[in-house]
Enzyme design. Structure first.
Site, PDB file in Angstrom:
ATOM      1  N   GLU A   1       0.840  -1.199   0.000  1.00 40.04           N
ATOM      2  CA  GLU A   1       0.000   0.000   0.000  1.00 40.04           C
ATOM      3  C   GLU A   1       0.877   1.251   0.000  1.00 40.04           C
ATOM      4  O   GLU A   1       0.606   2.229  -0.719  1.00 40.04           O
ATOM      5  CB  GLU A   1      -0.903  -0.001   1.228  1.00 40.04           C
ATOM      6  CG  GLU A   1      -1.720   1.274   1.411  1.00 40.04           C
ATOM      7  CD  GLU A   1      -2.004   1.579   2.865  1.00 40.04           C
ATOM      8  OE1 GLU A   1      -2.378   2.729   3.148  1.00 40.04           O
ATOM      9  OE2 GLU A   1      -1.847   0.671   3.708  1.00 40.04           O
TER      10      GLU A   1
ATOM     11  N   ASP B   1       0.600   3.844  -3.084  1.00 38.33           N
ATOM     12  CA  ASP B   1       0.184   5.228  -2.869  1.00 38.33           C
ATOM     13  C   ASP B   1       1.051   6.183  -3.688  1.00 38.33           C
ATOM     14  O   ASP B   1       0.554   7.150  -4.289  1.00 38.33           O
ATOM     15  CB  ASP B   1       0.278   5.549  -1.379  1.00 38.33           C
ATOM     16  CG  ASP B   1      -0.048   7.000  -1.074  1.00 38.33           C
ATOM     17  OD1 ASP B   1      -1.191   7.418  -1.316  1.00 38.33           O
ATOM     18  OD2 ASP B   1       0.847   7.725  -0.594  1.00 38.33           O
TER      19      ASP B   1
ATOM     20  N   GLU C   1      -4.605   0.517  -3.477  1.00 41.80           N
ATOM     21  CA  GLU C   1      -3.233   1.005  -3.594  1.00 41.80           C
ATOM     22  C   GLU C   1      -2.233  -0.153  -3.536  1.00 41.80           C
ATOM     23  O   GLU C   1      -1.217  -0.137  -4.259  1.00 41.80           O
ATOM     24  CB  GLU C   1      -2.939   2.007  -2.484  1.00 41.80           C
ATOM     25  CG  GLU C   1      -3.682   3.326  -2.663  1.00 41.80           C
ATOM     26  CD  GLU C   1      -3.396   4.322  -1.562  1.00 41.80           C
ATOM     27  OE1 GLU C   1      -3.609   5.512  -1.793  1.00 41.80           O
ATOM     28  OE2 GLU C   1      -2.965   3.898  -0.454  1.00 41.80           O
TER      29      GLU C   1
ATOM     30  N   ASP D   1      -7.093   1.117   0.715  1.00 40.86           N
ATOM     31  CA  ASP D   1      -5.734   0.632   0.978  1.00 40.86           C
ATOM     32  C   ASP D   1      -5.371  -0.541   0.058  1.00 40.86           C
ATOM     33  O   ASP D   1      -4.255  -0.604  -0.474  1.00 40.86           O
ATOM     34  CB  ASP D   1      -5.600   0.194   2.433  1.00 40.86           C
ATOM     35  CG  ASP D   1      -5.607   1.368   3.395  1.00 40.86           C
ATOM     36  OD1 ASP D   1      -5.536   2.521   2.935  1.00 40.86           O
ATOM     37  OD2 ASP D   1      -5.686   1.124   4.623  1.00 40.86           O
TER      38      ASP D   1
END
Length: 226
Positions: free
Chosen positions: A47, A51, A122, A119
């Site tokens: 994650e 991101d 990502e 989450d």
């Protein structure tokens, strides 16, 4: 005890989503695994990587579109890579059905949680970056986020997306949602949610799912303050 593996349904889902060989199956399993399972490999590291992949992909895309100055570009970027935006994409592709949760997180409605959905979305971008590199994931971002970035003729904006864009456009902090009450038996539960924007106000709504209550609360906030 045998090692966990991706189900046939999840493999088919990922094959269709990525459009390329998955490679290391354990990496994708990690991306789909929530910490509540108790397994040592879960999605948080991927994650973190995803991101950054999403942020750079979106920044490049908005720059190429050439609309707005630096301030406006930053506002749009923040809205488009937010938890709510990521969760909306995750719902549209049916990601929740493939997330691996522990019993408590499952019982608490983890598959409908904006935090978990965003989450894991990502984390999948992170796994894709490791496996196929940035260009492939940038192309995936443009495919999955196209409606949010470019708009879709005849389609009204989701209230939560509209509220986060309102907040960004008015230089406010992103909306915060809080579950105030869960009442009733599991088969007829009622969820009361409050949404608040710092230094503006709040609104509440009740519905038969947490997600529906959040949607109604966002719509009520925009009616009161928008």
């Amino acid at each position: 005890m045998s090692e966990p593996r991706l189900s046939a349904e999840t493999k088919a889902f990922l094959d269709d989503l990525i459009g390329a060989p998955l490679g290391d199956e354990a990496l994708w399993l990690e991306a789909l695994t929530h910490g509540s399972t108790g397994e040592s490999r879960h999605y948080q590291r991927l994650e973190f990587l995803g991101d950054r992949v999403l942020g750079l992909s979106m920044a490049q895309w908005l720059f190429e579109l050439g609309t707005g100055d630096e301030g406006r570009l930053s506002q749009r970027l923040n809205a488009l890579v937010s938890r709510d935006a990521n969760a909306q994409v995750a719902r549209e592709i049916g990601l929740g059905d493939h997330i691996r949760l522990g019993k408590q997180a499952h019982d608490d409605g983890g598959r409908e949680s904006d935090n978990i959905l965003g989450d894991v979305m990502e984390a999948l971008l992170g796994a894709g970056f490791v496996t196929h590199g940035f260009p492939a994931m940038s192309a995936l971002v443009r495919r999955l986020w196209s409606d949010q970035v470019l708009g879709k003729v005849g389609q009204s904006k989701h209230p939560k997306s509209a509220l986060q864009e309102w907040a960004a456009g008015n230089r406010r902090k992103m909306p915060e949602y809080q579950l105030l009450e869960r009442a009733g038996p599991d088969h007829a539960a009622r969820f009361t949610v409050e949404v608040r924007v710092h230094n503006v106000g709040s609104a509440q709504a009740t519905s038969n799912s947490k997600q529906a209550a959040e949607k109604l609360a966002a719509a009520e906030f925009l009616r009161k303050f928008g």
